[in-house]
Design an enzyme around this catalytic site. Structure first.
Site, mmCIF file in Angstrom:
data_model
loop_
_atom_site.group_PDB
_atom_site.id
_atom_site.type_symbol
_atom_site.label_atom_id
_atom_site.label_comp_id
_atom_site.label_asym_id
_atom_site.label_seq_id
_atom_site.Cartn_x
_atom_site.Cartn_y
_atom_site.Cartn_z
ATOM 1 N N HIS A 1 7.424 8.577 4.714
ATOM 2 C CA HIS A 1 6.148 9.313 4.755
ATOM 3 C C HIS A 1 6.312 10.789 4.357
ATOM 4 C CE1 HIS A 1 3.956 6.220 7.552
ATOM 5 N NE2 HIS A 1 4.729 5.645 6.645
ATOM 6 N N ASP B 1 0.792 -1.231 0.000
ATOM 7 C CA ASP B 1 0.000 0.000 0.000
ATOM 8 C C ASP B 1 0.825 1.282 0.000
ATOM 9 O OD1 ASP B 1 0.679 -0.915 2.601
ATOM 10 O OD2 ASP B 1 -0.868 0.309 3.541
ATOM 11 N N GLU C 1 -0.794 -2.145 5.178
ATOM 12 C CA GLU C 1 0.118 -2.092 6.334
ATOM 13 C C GLU C 1 0.006 -0.748 7.040
ATOM 14 O OE1 GLU C 1 3.028 -1.459 9.083
ATOM 15 O OE2 GLU C 1 3.015 -0.247 7.269
ATOM 16 N N GLU C 2 -0.179 0.311 6.258
ATOM 17 C CA GLU C 2 -0.159 1.667 6.823
ATOM 18 C C GLU C 2 -1.313 1.926 7.788
ATOM 19 O OE1 GLU C 2 2.266 3.541 6.743
ATOM 20 O OE2 GLU C 2 3.429 3.156 4.918
#
Ligand SMILES: [Zn+2]
Ligand SMILES: [Zn+2]
Length: 391
Positions: free
Chosen positions: A363, A80, A139-140
């Site tokens: 990020h 993702d 996962e995020e």
């Protein structure tokens, strides 16, 4: 310890590895929306003749059946992207979707595992056991791994191994130490309710702004005064919403924060203390409190034997100088849900290279990776699987 054919094959597939990663990078999909990514992964495995199935809604589980009987090793990659605006606008393969970006390197993880699968598939006749390939969504948001486990990802698996590309480590270095690696990451919300009213008539009101401020200040003592200083813990309040207007006493306050630690007893303790502080502080002022505590990922604790195997494999495949010790991070990683089920470990592969401007934090909109690190990652996946099965 390491297999020369794997090394050779991965070297040969390097260009393809970069092509796949760039394709994925330009077409990011958010958590639980990885429809095109998972379709691509599944098609790629189909082309290699690797048996695979889709999981609901956007995961893929593949299986390379070895020519000889043996154990099953699972390799995991996440797929993702994030709702981050890509600032690397000059990149020819920059995100084509505004506001979405592979800013954590999961595009690289997917590409690395596909190429590792290709190399392992080439030598499947020699493999004493099976390789499970886990391509995980979401996962995020810390829910993908849990769902993959529920849908059978680690059934019959003896060991599980995952990799994260790490921009904070020099490129191509490998870190995998026994013990804590990523912290547990929980989310909490505290809602205080007082009694609003005119800003000039406090005696008729219960000021939620005062209650919330008092809570924010007091709750700091949970970490500083009630936890062994040798044991890391973080309690962060990231958001506080209170009141409506300068001359109105606030009736409501909402506080949101996160708790990080490595120890499950400390985790229970902090959750409990948050409730006690919220209720007691509210009681002092005559307000009420409601606490919502959501447990996210657990801590990633690397198994000792598995972590040592990664180190041995890394040294034999890349040389002694590749080893690096990255200290545990208070960040979260939902790989922990696999480790809850089976032994294994999680490695970091450095991708930070100032010359290539790839040392930006994960990020961040400028995040990018030194693509030379991917060949190390892909080979580490494959060599670890080979070594574990031959152990
Ligand atoms: Zn991330
Ligand atoms: Zn990540």
């Amino acid at each position: 310890m390491m297999n020369e054919k794997i090394k050779h094959a991965i070297g040969q597939y390097n260009e393809e590895l970069v092509t796949i990663r760039r394709k994925l990078h330009s077409e990011p999909e958010l958590s639980w929306e990885e429809y095109n990514t998972s379709a691509f992964v599944s098609q790629y495995l189909d082309q290699l003749g690797i048996e695979n199935r889709k999981t609901n809604p956007t995961g893929v589980i593949g299986e390379i059946k070895g020519g000889k009987p043996g154990k099953t090793i699972a390799l995991r990659a996440d797929m993702d992207a994030l709702s981050v605006e890509e600032l690397n606008i000059d990149l020819p393969y920059a995100s084509k979707t505004k506001g979405k970006m592979h800013a954590c390197g999961h595009d690289a993880h997917t590409a690395m595992l596909l190429i590792a699968a290709k190399a392992l598939n080439d030598i499947k006749a020699e493999l004493p056991g099976n390789v499970r390939l886990i391509f995980q969504p979401a996962e995020e948001v810390a829910t993908g791994a849990k769902e993959m486990v529920k849908q059978g990802a680690v059934e019959g698996v003896d060991n599980v191994f995952g990799i994260h590309i790490w921009s904070q480590m020099p490129t191509k270095k490998v870190s995998c130490s026994p013990g804590p690696s990523f912290a547990s990451a929980d989310i909490f919300t505290v809602r205080f309710k007082g009694r609003g009213g005119h800003g000039a008539i406090p005696q008729d009101c219960i000021d939620a702004a005062i209650v919330a401020s008092s809570f924010v200040m007091n709750v700091q003592s949970v970490v500083s005064r009630t936890i062994d200083p040798q044991k890391p813990a973080v309690l962060t309040i990231g958001k506080m919403t209170v009141g409506t207007r300068f001359n109105v006493i606030a009736e409501n306050a909402v506080i949101e924060g996160t708790v990080r630690c490595f120890d499950s007893e400390i985790r229970d303790h902090i959750e409990n203390q948050l409730r006690v502080y919220a209720e007691q502080v509210a009681a002092v002022y005559g307000a009420s409190a409601e606490v919502d505590y959501v447990r996210g990922t657990q801590a990633v604790i690397n198994g000792e034997e598995s972590a040592h195997l990664v180190q041995d494999v890394a040294v034999s495949a890349f040389g002694e100088e590749v080893l690096y010790h990255e200290k545990p991070t208070m960040g979260g990683e939902d790989f922990s849900f696999y480790l809850d089920e089976v032994p294994g470990c999680f490695a970091l592969v450095g991708s930070g290279n100032a010359e290539k401007d790839t040392q930006w934090a994960h990020h961040h909109g400028r995040f990018n990776l030194d693509e030379d690190a991917m060949v190390t990652g892909a080979e580490l996946y494959a060599q670890y699987a080979w070594s574990f099965l031959n152990k």
